[in-house]
Design a protein around this motif. Structure first.
Motif, PDB file in Angstrom:
ATOM      1  N   MET A 115       0.716  -1.490  -0.183  1.00  0.00           N
ATOM      2  CA  MET A 115       0.432   0.100   0.188  1.00  0.00           C
ATOM      3  C   MET A 115       0.556   1.121   0.283  1.00  0.00           C
ATOM      4  O   MET A 115       1.732   1.135   0.946  1.00  0.00           O
ATOM      5  N   ASP A 116       0.568   2.173  -0.591  1.00  0.00           N
ATOM      6  CA  ASP A 116       1.238   3.656  -0.096  1.00  0.00           C
ATOM      7  C   ASP A 116       0.388   3.975   0.495  1.00  0.00           C
ATOM      8  O   ASP A 116       0.093   3.342   1.625  1.00  0.00           O
ATOM      9  N   PHE A 117       1.854   4.494   1.567  1.00  0.00           N
ATOM     10  CA  PHE A 117       1.228   4.916   2.928  1.00  0.00           C
ATOM     11  C   PHE A 117       1.808   6.738   2.687  1.00  0.00           C
ATOM     12  O   PHE A 117       2.645   7.037   2.218  1.00  0.00           O
ATOM     13  N   VAL A 118       0.951   7.884   3.192  1.00  0.00           N
ATOM     14  CA  VAL A 118       1.106   8.763   2.689  1.00  0.00           C
ATOM     15  C   VAL A 118       0.998   9.526   3.861  1.00  0.00           C
ATOM     16  O   VAL A 118       0.228  10.349   4.409  1.00  0.00           O
ATOM     17  N   PRO A 119       2.322   9.856   4.519  1.00  0.00           N
ATOM     18  CA  PRO A 119       2.328   9.924   5.805  1.00  0.00           C
ATOM     19  C   PRO A 119       2.468  11.958   5.812  1.00  0.00           C
ATOM     20  O   PRO A 119       1.985  12.297   7.276  1.00  0.00           O
ATOM     21  N   ASN A 120       2.749  12.597   5.604  1.00  0.00           N
ATOM     22  CA  ASN A 120       2.880  14.002   5.451  1.00  0.00           C
ATOM     23  C   ASN A 120       2.089  14.697   5.320  1.00  0.00           C
ATOM     24  O   ASN A 120       2.233  16.125   6.057  1.00  0.00           O
ATOM     25  N   HIS A 121       0.183  14.381   5.437  1.00  0.00           N
ATOM     26  CA  HIS A 121      -0.308  15.461   5.388  1.00  0.00           C
ATOM     27  C   HIS A 121      -0.996  14.757   5.590  1.00  0.00           C
ATOM     28  O   HIS A 121      -1.809  13.252   5.010  1.00  0.00           O
ATOM     29  N   SER A 122      -2.921  15.361   5.804  1.00  0.00           N
ATOM     30  CA  SER A 122      -4.329  14.697   5.729  1.00  0.00           C
ATOM     31  C   SER A 122      -5.267  15.336   4.768  1.00  0.00           C
ATOM     32  O   SER A 122      -4.038  16.888   4.662  1.00  0.00           O
TER      33      SER A 122
END
Ligand SMILES: *[C@@H]1O[C@H](CO)[C@@H](O)[C@H](O)[C@H]1NC(C)=O
Ligand SMILES: *[C@@H]1O[C@H](CO)[C@@H](O)[C@H](O)[C@H]1NC(C)=O
Ligand SMILES: *[C@@H]1O[C@H](CO)[C@@H](O)[C@H](O)[C@H]1NC(C)=O
Ligand SMILES: *[C@@H]1O[C@H](CO)[C@@H](O)[C@H](O)[C@H]1NC(C)=O
Ligand SMILES: *[C@@H]1O[C@H](CO)[C@@H](O)[C@H](O)[C@H]1NC(C)=O
Ligand SMILES: *[C@@H]1O[C@H](CO)[C@@H](O)[C@H](O)[C@H]1NC(C)=O
Ligand SMILES: *[C@@H]1O[C@H](CO)[C@@H](O)[C@H](O)[C@H]1NC(C)=O
Ligand SMILES: *[C@@H]1O[C@H](CO)[C@@H](O)[C@H](O)[C@H]1NC(C)=O
Ligand SMILES: CC(=O)N[C@H]1CO[C@H](CO)[C@@H](O)[C@@H]1O
Length: 575
Positions: A115-122
């Protein structure tokens, strides 16, 4: 040499299931951009059921793992990189039940799912952000909020930081009466990793997906996770000819590559290792995306990344690079990878021009071949296996925020739409991507002749060349053989060879615009034992034949692969 020590080691656990701790060390990872891969419900947008229906293709090309670009719930301001719920699937792409079906089919085909995981922002529509605005605890500290700076009685952003998409990285919020940080779109507020509760929250997200059967994570733009705790101004760069508020006008020493990033990654590595230990399953794969220096990239290995993306094909080489340029960069990577880890070779992705556009089709094939014979992991972007190329976009057609924000005159420098057009399956409506004629991004008009179905039938197609070199990736000689890179004569031909026991693979690359003749005895010390395995370019070599002459002529822009005969025969069983 580390790859010699890569002896496949199986760990047998109590009830006899074998845990393969090295499963990822010699594989192809295939990136799927869900919006553009396959539309299962005819709305013109790719989705999970579409992907599930095409998983056989992923297995066919010899990939061991597929990495899904974001499918999380999202207002789609940045096509999924703006997430409003980290534990749900966006209705555009389907449901959690569809996701479970995708995982189940992948298991049957022995494919791992990343899975891609996008931690820098919502997304700014995430309930956490909505609560943060109203200072509801503990969400008040989930984002990076700062007071305004008052200059001559006027409200100014707290410092000079700029967004990747242009303009200040700070946005005023009239309810909270503070600025929030957004390193990307205004609608993508940065998360605050200095807050313990937020940290735990994101760990829960990782566990949620591991519970659903995910085999690892590709962590997006990981080097943006932390910013300077003192919020110091960044100094101006010396780049000229760009607008004052362009991201590239500052040197990003305080908003990128902060040391704390590595500490957080280590804590995620530990979480995942504990998980796989507890569930007695294969270790989870961590891939990290950071466009940064070589040293800071390598540092991610020590923090727990298995695949700190190597972007040398994207950033450091072009269609005029010489054999020596390729050798120098390959040597550097292989030399600096820590013991016990493996290198990786990223051929393309959804953020950069397609490899066949950047390098031309022939050189793109050469690069793919190279990525397959080198030790470690080959990372392939969907469509590159059939040589898809960029489609040009007008400003009016542009939908990528990176392009739209750059404005009419500069959009084409920033937009990523050209490399994101729908996958070209065949020559019917919308290239077989969708039953709908109008798709979210237009199909490249070249699909009538450039598509998978055509290439499957032609022996000398980009796709068949891809499969031919991919068949080598599965061989022990590529997994564990010794590696040798040589340049000759007069710095023109690059030879990459792998040897293990009696097995040998030699790839000779001519990147030049003229043909080059080599002494066969020098170039192929055991030439009488080798057969022609794959040919890229206009060459007289016949597949499967022994090299009987004293000299070898490599036509311009060609690659010839020689192998011991057993490897040629096993390819033919495979392809
Ligand atoms: C995310 O979606 C799930 C499933 O719809 C829901 O149960 C959960 O509350 C949502 N999370 C947040 C933070 O809104
Ligand atoms: C501009 O800055 C870069 C690094 O920030 C440096 O390598 C380069 O030499 C500088 N160029 C000029 C013309 O000052
Ligand atoms: C970051 O860590 C490196 C060593 O890993 C150290 O040399 C450097 O001073 C650190 N930087 C900061 C800002 O703490
Ligand atoms: C997982 O198990 C391995 C092998 O027993 C062990 O070396 C490692 O420390 C464990 N890791 C964690 C995080 O529990
Ligand atoms: C490389 O690409 C550029 C731009 O597409 C083109 O002008 C140039 O002729 C190409 N060079 C070679 C050696 O193919
Ligand atoms: C796409 O745009 C580039 C740059 O403007 C131009 O060089 C190229 O010829 C265009 N390609 C097509 C197929 O129109
Ligand atoms: C084209 O591809 C799509 C998707 O794979 C498939 O549904 C369709 O039947 C194909 N059309 C033809 C004519 O093969
Ligand atoms: C479409 O593709 C099929 C299969 O490759 C081929 O037989 C047919 O001639 C093609 N049709 C057109 C109009 O190109
Ligand atoms: C770490 C992270 O989430 N990076 C993302 C930040 O936002 C941009 C724009 O949406 C993405 O492209 C990055 O991947």
């Amino acid at each position: 040499m580390f790859w010699l020590t890569l002896v496949t080691c199986f760990l047998f656990v109590s009830w006899g299931t074998a845990v393969d701790v090295n499963w990822y060390k010699n594989i192809i990872v295939y990136q799927i951009y869900p919006r553009s891969f396959k539309d299962g419900n005819g709305d013109g947008i790719g989705d999970l059921n579409g992907i599930t229906s095409k998983l056989e293709h992923v297995a066919d090309i010899g990939a061991k793992a597929l990495w899904l670009s974001p499918i999380y719930k999202s207002p789609q301001v940045d096509f999924g990189y703006d997430i409003s719920n980290f534990t749900d699937v966006d209705p555009n792409y389907g449901t959690l039940a569809d996701f479970d079906r995708l995982i189940a089919k992948a298991r049957r085909l022995k494919l791992k799912v990343i899975m891609d995981f996008v931690p820098n922002h919502s997304s700014n529509q995430h309930p956490w952000f909505q609560k943060s605005i109203r200072k509801v605890k503990p969400y008040d500290q989930y984002y990076v909020w700062r007071d305004a700076k008052i200059v001559n009685g006027k409200r100014q952003p707290p410092n000079n930081w700029l967004s990747n998409f242009g303009g200040s990285a700070w946005q005023w919020n009239d309810v909270r009466k503070q600025y929030y940080l957004h390193q990307f779109a205004t609608a993508q507020p940065d998360l605050n990793y200095r807050n313990t509760a937020l940290n735990q929250e994101m760990k829960n997200v990782l566990t949620f997906w591991m519970n659903r059967g995910v085999d690892g994570f590709r962590i997006a733009a990981i080097n943006f996770m932390f910013e300077d705790a003192k919020f110091r101004d960044e100094r101006r760069s010396n780049k000229t000819g760009i607008p004052k508020d362009d991201y590239d006008s500052l040197v990003h020493i305080y908003t990128k590559d902060q040391n704390e990033t590595y500490v957080t990654l280590k804590s995620w590595r530990k979480l995942m290792d504990e998980y796989s230990n507890r569930t007695k399953s294969d270790p989870k794969l961590i891939l990290t995306e950071a466009y940064t220096t070589h040293d800071l990239t390598i540092k991610y290995y020590n923090a727990g990344s298995n695949v700190p993306f190597n972007f040398m094909f994207i950033n450091q080489l072009n269609n005029e690079s010489s054999a020596m340029d390729f050798k120098r960069l390959i040597d550097k990577w292989v030399r600096t990878v820590p013991k016990g880890s493996v290198p990786n070779w990223v051929v393309g992705n959804h953020d950069n021009h397609r490899v066949a556009t950047k390098f031309g089709r022939r050189r793109a094939e050469q690069i793919i071949q190279m990525s397959m014979i080198l030790p470690g992991i080959s990372v392939i972007y969907n469509g590159d296996e059939i040589g898809m190329v960029d489609r040009n976009f007008t400003y009016a057609e542009t939908v990528d925020p990176a392009g739209c924000n750059a404005g009419h005159n500069r959009y084409y420098l920033k937009t990523r739409d050209p490399e994101r057009t729908p996958y070209q399956w065949n020559n019917s409506t919308s290239a077989g991507f969708s039953t709908k004629a109008k798709t979210w991004l237009p199909v490249n008009p070249n699909y009538k002749t450039l598509n998978l179905q055509v290439q499957e039938k032609v022996y000398y197609s980009h796709y068949q060349h891809f499969k031919s070199s991919a068949s080598l990736k599965k061989q022990a000689v590529v997994a564990r053989g010794s590696l040798k890179l040589i340049i000759y004569p007069r710095y023109k031909i690059l030879s990459i060879s792998r040897t293990l026991g009696f097995d040998t693979v030699v790839m000779l690359f001519n990147f030049d615009k003229v043909s080059v003749t080599l002494d066969a005895k020098t170039a192929l010390p055991f030439s009488s034992d080798l057969v022609v395995h794959t040919v890229i370019g206009d060459s007289d070599f016949r597949l499967g034949t022994f090299v009987s002459t004293d000299s070898i002529t490599l036509p311009q822009s060609s690659t010839i692969v020689f192998t011991t005969p057993n490897l040629f025969w096993s390819k033919n069983e495979d392809v």
